[in-house]
Motif scaffolding. Sequence first.
Motif, mmCIF file in Angstrom:
data_model
loop_
_atom_site.group_PDB
_atom_site.id
_atom_site.type_symbol
_atom_site.label_atom_id
_atom_site.label_comp_id
_atom_site.label_asym_id
_atom_site.label_seq_id
_atom_site.Cartn_x
_atom_site.Cartn_y
_atom_site.Cartn_z
ATOM 1 N N PRO A 90 0.819 -1.222 0.000
ATOM 2 C CA PRO A 90 0.000 0.000 0.000
ATOM 3 C C PRO A 90 0.856 1.276 0.000
ATOM 4 O O PRO A 90 0.464 2.285 -0.583
ATOM 5 N N GLU A 91 2.023 1.227 0.622
ATOM 6 C CA GLU A 91 2.922 2.388 0.626
ATOM 7 C C GLU A 91 3.376 2.715 -0.799
ATOM 8 O O GLU A 91 3.475 3.890 -1.176
ATOM 9 N N ASP A 92 3.639 1.686 -1.608
ATOM 10 C CA ASP A 92 4.035 1.898 -3.001
ATOM 11 C C ASP A 92 2.910 2.573 -3.780
ATOM 12 O O ASP A 92 3.152 3.502 -4.548
ATOM 13 N N VAL A 93 1.688 2.103 -3.561
ATOM 14 C CA VAL A 93 0.526 2.707 -4.228
ATOM 15 C C VAL A 93 0.399 4.169 -3.814
ATOM 16 O O VAL A 93 0.175 5.046 -4.655
ATOM 17 N N ALA A 94 0.574 4.449 -2.528
ATOM 18 C CA ALA A 94 0.464 5.823 -2.042
ATOM 19 C C ALA A 94 1.514 6.733 -2.686
ATOM 20 O O ALA A 94 1.211 7.864 -3.080
ATOM 21 N N ILE A 95 2.732 6.247 -2.822
ATOM 22 C CA ILE A 95 3.808 7.042 -3.432
ATOM 23 C C ILE A 95 3.485 7.342 -4.893
ATOM 24 O O ILE A 95 3.607 8.483 -5.342
ATOM 25 N N LEU A 96 3.070 6.333 -5.640
ATOM 26 C CA LEU A 96 2.783 6.529 -7.067
ATOM 27 C C LEU A 96 1.504 7.336 -7.279
ATOM 28 O O LEU A 96 1.391 8.082 -8.254
ATOM 29 N N LEU A 106 -10.528 2.022 -8.878
ATOM 30 C CA LEU A 106 -11.025 0.682 -8.570
ATOM 31 C C LEU A 106 -11.801 0.638 -7.259
ATOM 32 O O LEU A 106 -12.422 -0.367 -6.941
ATOM 33 N N GLY A 107 -11.721 1.671 -6.477
ATOM 34 C CA GLY A 107 -12.450 1.701 -5.209
ATOM 35 C C GLY A 107 -11.570 1.457 -4.007
ATOM 36 O O GLY A 107 -11.882 1.899 -2.912
ATOM 37 N N SER A 108 -10.471 0.722 -4.174
ATOM 38 C CA SER A 108 -9.563 0.491 -3.048
ATOM 39 C C SER A 108 -8.154 0.203 -3.561
ATOM 40 O O SER A 108 -7.976 -0.283 -4.682
ATOM 41 N N ASP A 109 -7.195 0.507 -2.708
ATOM 42 C CA ASP A 109 -5.797 0.230 -3.056
ATOM 43 C C ASP A 109 -5.530 -1.270 -3.102
ATOM 44 O O ASP A 109 -4.669 -1.730 -3.846
ATOM 45 N N GLU A 110 -6.288 -2.060 -2.312
ATOM 46 C CA GLU A 110 -6.099 -3.506 -2.299
ATOM 47 C C GLU A 110 -6.419 -4.121 -3.659
ATOM 48 O O GLU A 110 -5.732 -5.037 -4.116
ATOM 49 N N LYS A 111 -7.454 -3.620 -4.316
ATOM 50 C CA LYS A 111 -7.795 -4.127 -5.657
ATOM 51 C C LYS A 111 -6.683 -3.807 -6.645
ATOM 52 O O LYS A 111 -6.342 -4.626 -7.501
ATOM 53 N N LEU A 112 -6.128 -2.612 -6.523
ATOM 54 C CA LEU A 112 -5.025 -2.222 -7.401
ATOM 55 C C LEU A 112 -3.802 -3.099 -7.153
ATOM 56 O O LEU A 112 -3.158 -3.555 -8.095
ATOM 57 N N LEU A 113 -3.491 -3.349 -5.878
ATOM 58 C CA LEU A 113 -2.361 -4.221 -5.536
ATOM 59 C C LEU A 113 -2.561 -5.620 -6.111
ATOM 60 O O LEU A 113 -1.644 -6.194 -6.693
ATOM 61 N N LYS A 114 -3.745 -6.154 -5.942
ATOM 62 C CA LYS A 114 -4.028 -7.499 -6.452
ATOM 63 C C LYS A 114 -3.894 -7.537 -7.972
ATOM 64 O O LYS A 114 -3.312 -8.469 -8.536
ATOM 65 N N MET A 115 -4.401 -6.497 -8.646
ATOM 66 C CA MET A 115 -4.315 -6.460 -10.105
ATOM 67 C C MET A 115 -2.858 -6.520 -10.550
ATOM 68 O O MET A 115 -2.494 -7.336 -11.392
ATOM 69 N N TRP A 116 -2.003 -5.667 -9.968
ATOM 70 C CA TRP A 116 -0.602 -5.640 -10.394
ATOM 71 C C TRP A 116 0.160 -6.877 -9.946
ATOM 72 O O TRP A 116 1.006 -7.378 -10.669
ATOM 73 N N ASN A 117 -0.119 -7.371 -8.749
ATOM 74 C CA ASN A 117 0.616 -8.548 -8.260
ATOM 75 C C ASN A 117 0.273 -9.807 -9.045
ATOM 76 O O ASN A 117 1.062 -10.745 -9.086
ATOM 77 N N ASP A 118 -0.902 -9.853 -9.667
ATOM 78 C CA ASP A 118 -1.293 -11.006 -10.475
ATOM 79 C C ASP A 118 -0.945 -10.828 -11.955
ATOM 80 O O ASP A 118 -1.068 -11.761 -12.737
ATOM 81 N N MET A 119 -0.529 -9.639 -12.337
ATOM 82 C CA MET A 119 -0.359 -9.306 -13.749
ATOM 83 C C MET A 119 0.773 -10.087 -14.426
ATOM 84 O O MET A 119 0.638 -10.525 -15.554
ATOM 85 N N CYS A 120 1.888 -10.251 -13.769
ATOM 86 C CA CYS A 120 3.087 -10.768 -14.440
ATOM 87 C C CYS A 120 3.399 -12.219 -14.126
ATOM 88 O O CYS A 120 4.549 -12.628 -14.190
ATOM 89 N N THR A 121 2.411 -12.999 -13.826
ATOM 90 C CA THR A 121 2.678 -14.409 -13.588
ATOM 91 C C THR A 121 2.754 -15.147 -14.918
ATOM 92 O O THR A 121 1.953 -14.917 -15.829
ATOM 93 N N ASN A 122 3.763 -15.989 -15.043
ATOM 94 C CA ASN A 122 3.957 -16.852 -16.212
ATOM 95 C C ASN A 122 4.069 -16.095 -17.535
ATOM 96 O O ASN A 122 3.463 -16.500 -18.534
ATOM 97 N N ILE A 123 4.826 -15.016 -17.529
ATOM 98 C CA ILE A 123 5.077 -14.340 -18.803
ATOM 99 C C ILE A 123 6.563 -14.414 -19.121
ATOM 100 O O ILE A 123 7.396 -14.529 -18.227
ATOM 101 N N ASP A 124 6.858 -14.385 -20.394
ATOM 102 C CA ASP A 124 8.249 -14.360 -20.852
ATOM 103 C C ASP A 124 8.624 -12.915 -21.144
ATOM 104 O O ASP A 124 7.850 -12.182 -21.747
ATOM 105 N N ILE A 125 9.813 -12.556 -20.733
ATOM 106 C CA ILE A 125 10.283 -11.193 -20.943
ATOM 107 C C ILE A 125 11.351 -11.220 -22.014
ATOM 108 O O ILE A 125 12.373 -11.883 -21.867
#
Length: 193
Positions: A90-96, A106-125
Amino acid sequence: MPANRINICHDRLPTASQLSKAGIWFRAIEGAISVMNYNKRKLRLDLPRLVVTDRTEDVLRNLLAHEQTSKASGEFTKYVVIMDSLIDTPEDVAILTKAQVIENHLGSDEKLLKMWNDMCTNIDIRTCERWDNLIVDVLHHYESPWRPMYVEFREKYFSRPWLAISLLVGFLLLLMSILQTGYGIAAYYQSSH
């Protein structure tokens, strides 16, 4: 060059709060991901402004899927990985949010955190020289052996305005004492010869 998995440490940045504590600050820039830049002299990471709504996750995932299944350059994937690495608490969200890099609808910082934390699973860079260089430049400052001393000095002496003023006054008094001693010694030697 073969695609690298996301667990390679130099594909990611430290979180926004960790970078902020290391003296790096954030600025929102209007435009596409191409405006993303790191200013070494000012220790500033410029990021494109992102308005996050209920549809943002679907759009981001579709763009990621397109880039993952095509021969595209990998720039968008790298941008998403950079944002994912910056947002972990949540501190990272607050800074950005304070820097206006993210506008959260989205209504809450928790939803935003979940969205980003789930975004990069199983991707090739894929290698993306421009963003890889940005990451290396930021990590160079962050991993510097001087960083802990700089952060401690800044927090100890510049966290409050009166501390900075008292440090400046102390330095000026020390400088004046040295000058006075130097003039006294010079005067003594001139009068004795």
